[in-house]
Scaffold this active site. Structure first.
Site, PDB file in Angstrom:
ATOM      1  N   ASP A 100       0.816  -1.213   0.000  1.00  0.00           N
ATOM      2  CA  ASP A 100       0.000   0.000   0.000  1.00  0.00           C
ATOM      3  C   ASP A 100       0.851   1.264   0.000  1.00  0.00           C
ATOM      4  O   ASP A 100       0.685   2.137  -0.847  1.00  0.00           O
ATOM      5  CB  ASP A 100      -0.852   0.033   1.278  1.00  0.00           C
ATOM      6  CG  ASP A 100      -2.298  -0.356   1.011  1.00  0.00           C
ATOM      7  OD1 ASP A 100      -2.740  -0.221  -0.130  1.00  0.00           O
ATOM      8  OD2 ASP A 100      -2.965  -0.783   1.965  1.00  0.00           O
ATOM      9  N   ILE A 190      -3.729  -0.249  -3.100  1.00  0.00           N
ATOM     10  CA  ILE A 190      -4.144  -1.656  -3.230  1.00  0.00           C
ATOM     11  C   ILE A 190      -5.594  -1.731  -2.780  1.00  0.00           C
ATOM     12  O   ILE A 190      -5.904  -1.686  -1.591  1.00  0.00           O
ATOM     13  CB  ILE A 190      -3.303  -2.631  -2.368  1.00  0.00           C
ATOM     14  CG1 ILE A 190      -1.843  -2.638  -2.834  1.00  0.00           C
ATOM     15  CG2 ILE A 190      -3.878  -4.057  -2.480  1.00  0.00           C
ATOM     16  CD1 ILE A 190      -0.981  -3.704  -2.159  1.00  0.00           C
ATOM     17  N   ASP A 191      -6.487  -1.809  -3.752  1.00  0.00           N
ATOM     18  CA  ASP A 191      -7.898  -1.983  -3.442  1.00  0.00           C
ATOM     19  C   ASP A 191      -8.143  -3.492  -3.379  1.00  0.00           C
ATOM     20  O   ASP A 191      -7.670  -4.230  -4.241  1.00  0.00           O
ATOM     21  CB  ASP A 191      -8.736  -1.330  -4.556  1.00  0.00           C
ATOM     22  CG  ASP A 191     -10.219  -1.435  -4.287  1.00  0.00           C
ATOM     23  OD1 ASP A 191     -10.629  -1.396  -3.110  1.00  0.00           O
ATOM     24  OD2 ASP A 191     -10.983  -1.550  -5.272  1.00  0.00           O
ATOM     25  N   THR A 193      -7.599  -5.546  -0.326  1.00  0.00           N
ATOM     26  CA  THR A 193      -6.406  -6.059   0.378  1.00  0.00           C
ATOM     27  C   THR A 193      -6.529  -7.550   0.702  1.00  0.00           C
ATOM     28  O   THR A 193      -5.551  -8.282   0.611  1.00  0.00           O
ATOM     29  CB  THR A 193      -6.163  -5.260   1.668  1.00  0.00           C
ATOM     30  OG1 THR A 193      -7.386  -5.185   2.380  1.00  0.00           O
ATOM     31  CG2 THR A 193      -5.689  -3.870   1.371  1.00  0.00           C
ATOM     32  N   HIS A 295     -18.909  -5.954   3.372  1.00  0.00           N
ATOM     33  CA  HIS A 295     -18.861  -4.826   2.432  1.00  0.00           C
ATOM     34  C   HIS A 295     -20.126  -4.708   1.591  1.00  0.00           C
ATOM     35  O   HIS A 295     -20.382  -3.666   1.005  1.00  0.00           O
ATOM     36  CB  HIS A 295     -17.657  -4.967   1.481  1.00  0.00           C
ATOM     37  CG  HIS A 295     -16.334  -4.872   2.174  1.00  0.00           C
ATOM     38  ND1 HIS A 295     -15.140  -5.016   1.524  1.00  0.00           N
ATOM     39  CD2 HIS A 295     -16.017  -4.618   3.475  1.00  0.00           C
ATOM     40  CE1 HIS A 295     -14.142  -4.881   2.399  1.00  0.00           C
ATOM     41  NE2 HIS A 295     -14.651  -4.643   3.572  1.00  0.00           N
ATOM     42  N   SER A 319     -12.285  -5.885  -4.797  1.00  0.00           N
ATOM     43  CA  SER A 319     -11.739  -4.714  -5.497  1.00  0.00           C
ATOM     44  C   SER A 319     -12.546  -4.215  -6.699  1.00  0.00           C
ATOM     45  O   SER A 319     -13.579  -4.791  -7.057  1.00  0.00           O
ATOM     46  CB  SER A 319     -10.300  -4.983  -5.966  1.00  0.00           C
ATOM     47  OG  SER A 319     -10.302  -5.672  -7.201  1.00  0.00           O
ATOM     48  N   ARG A 336     -23.595  -3.500  -4.899  1.00  0.00           N
ATOM     49  CA  ARG A 336     -22.937  -3.249  -3.606  1.00  0.00           C
ATOM     50  C   ARG A 336     -24.010  -2.692  -2.684  1.00  0.00           C
ATOM     51  O   ARG A 336     -24.416  -1.520  -2.816  1.00  0.00           O
ATOM     52  CB  ARG A 336     -21.810  -2.240  -3.810  1.00  0.00           C
ATOM     53  CG  ARG A 336     -20.899  -2.073  -2.591  1.00  0.00           C
ATOM     54  CD  ARG A 336     -19.751  -1.130  -2.921  1.00  0.00           C
ATOM     55  NE  ARG A 336     -18.745  -1.145  -1.903  1.00  0.00           N
ATOM     56  CZ  ARG A 336     -17.683  -1.964  -1.899  1.00  0.00           C
ATOM     57  NH1 ARG A 336     -17.500  -2.807  -2.884  1.00  0.00           N
ATOM     58  NH2 ARG A 336     -16.810  -1.911  -0.922  1.00  0.00           N
TER      59      ARG A 336
END
Ligand code: AMP
Ligand code: MG
Length: 408
Positions: A100, A190-191, A193, A295, A319, A336
């Protein structure tokens, strides 16, 4: 004959005029080519159709963004491989932390070299590194030794960073508050992780906002198949490390469409135009969602899929690789769904993907049907959730989402 009293002697006037003619005669040869250039430029501006004019807009930003993402992606791949080989110790620090910070430093350094006055909203800040010299040195070693293997491309990014302290200052330049005025870049180094750690999907993401609107987006996905036509399979979210045939770079510029190209280690590879798949039959649709249940609400998405008549299992991956995957027609819909009333999505998690999907023929809104608003700061404070789908079916998907979630 008496002289007219109003008559003034002509000699000085004549002298002045001849002097002027002499000066002009001396300069005209050097002025003429410049005048011709300016005139032809003005002519081309007024007669060229809009489309041609658009193609050059943001071309430099696009090139730098793609190269910066490509270089940072190389660093993340090194971290992943060197971790598994034991070079980067799992005990020292999380490889995510190292990747990152390192990727963010390299991207900001490239942006500041090319666009020194632009603001930057990035995920990380260097306080932790200032308090931890061994960690700082470990990251510095990676940053110092990562470059594009094409001299001209590396030169465009301004080459390397001076020293470890300069690297910390550069990381901290991503602290802009964002907002709806001026040029603001947003970076997620870094999307995804968790996906990075499990050898699944992750992405290096960069976008340029101008007055709150996304103008340029680039997403590097080291673990996605290069082939745009490769179908999305359920196993895409894990064990997909960057072997042969993997690694793709998505990009888009407002009004100019979306592109994918193989992610390389040097200069940019040839790009291909991408577009969403025309979705005529919902039963054939595939939809993407987060691997992490925290998420996105996965039980609600299953109900929505069922009501829409979608028969396939959802494809779960981490991601913004989800945005890229539907933009190139490998998948169709990205849902989402909020898991909490208070969580605010971060602009770096969505800006590049939002533009790439819209430029590929999609529509992206929140669950209320509003466009994502990137101009209110570091988060999408006025939005809730994300629904991305081909334009033709977006309203159908939205109405089922609203029915299941009880959104008015
Ligand atoms: P994804 O890989 O699509 O699941 O998204 C990864 C991103 O989710 C991370 O970069 C986080 O910024 C973000 N995130 C963290 N917590 C939440 C949450 N509660 N709801 C939605 N996104 C979150
Ligand atoms: Mg992220």
């Amino acid at each position: 004959m008496p002289r007219d009293p109003s008559h003034k002697p002509r000699l000085p006037l004549l002298l002045l005029t001849s002097l002027l003619i002499l000066i002009l005669a001396a300069f005209i040869p050097s002025i003429t080519p410049r005048l011709t250039l300016i005139l032809s430029h003005l002519r081309s501006q007024s007669t060229t159709p809009n489309l041609t004019k658009m193609t050059s807009l943001y071309s430099r930003e696009l090139e730098i963004a793609q190269l910066a993402v490509q270089r940072a992606s190389i660093l993340t791949k090194r971290v992943f491989h060197e971790t598994s080989k034991g070079t980067v110790s799992k005990d020292d620090a999380s490889p995510v932390t190292i990747g990152d910070f390192g990727a963010q430093a390299l991207i900001i350094s490239a942006l500041k070299h090319n666009f020194p006055h632009d603001e930057i909203v990035a995920e990380e800040e260097a306080t932790e590194l200032r308090a931890n010299p061994p960690l700082r040195d470990q990251i510095w070693e990676l940053v110092r030794t990562t470059s594009l293997d094409d001299v001209a491309a590396e030169g465009l990014l301004g080459g390397g960073i001076k020293d470890a302290d300069a690297m910390l200052d550069i990381i901290d330049q991503g602290n802009s508050k964002g907002g709806k005025v001026g040029r603001v870049w947003t970076i997620d180094p870094i999307d995804g992780t968790k996906g990075f750690l499990r050898g699944g999907q992750y992405a290096v993401c960069l976008a340029l906002l101008e007055d709150g609107d996304v103008k340029v987006g680039a997403i590097g996905c080291p673990n996605l198949p290069v082939d745009d036509a490769a179908p999305l399979t359920a196993d895409i979210g894990a064990n997909a490390t960057d072997d042969e045939g993997r690694g793709v770079l998505f990009s888009a510029v407002i009004g100019q469409g979306a592109t994918s190209r193989p992610l390389k280690a040097g200069a940019l590879a040839e790009g291909r135009s991408i577009s969403m798949k025309p979705l005529t039959d919902m039963s054939n649709a595939s939809f993407c969602e987060s691997v992490e249940a925290g998420h996105s609400n996965q039980s609600e998405s299953a109900q929505i899929a069922q009501k829409l008549g979608i028969t396939k299992q959802s494809v779960r991956m981490d991601s913004q690789a989800k945005y890229g995957s539907i933009a190139r027609g490998a998948g169709d819909i990205y849902l989402r769904l909020p898991t909490s009333k208070t969580y605010q999505e971060k602009i770096w998690d969505h800006a590049a993907g939002d533009l790439i999907v819209r430029e590929a023929g999609g529509q992206v809104t929140d669950i209320k049907g509003n466009r994502l608003n990137f101009g209110v700061g570091r988060t999408l404070a006025t939005n809730s959730g994300v629904i991305a789908a081909p334009k033709a079916v977006h309203s159908q998907v939205l109405s089922v989402v609203q029915e299941v979630l009880g959104v008015k």
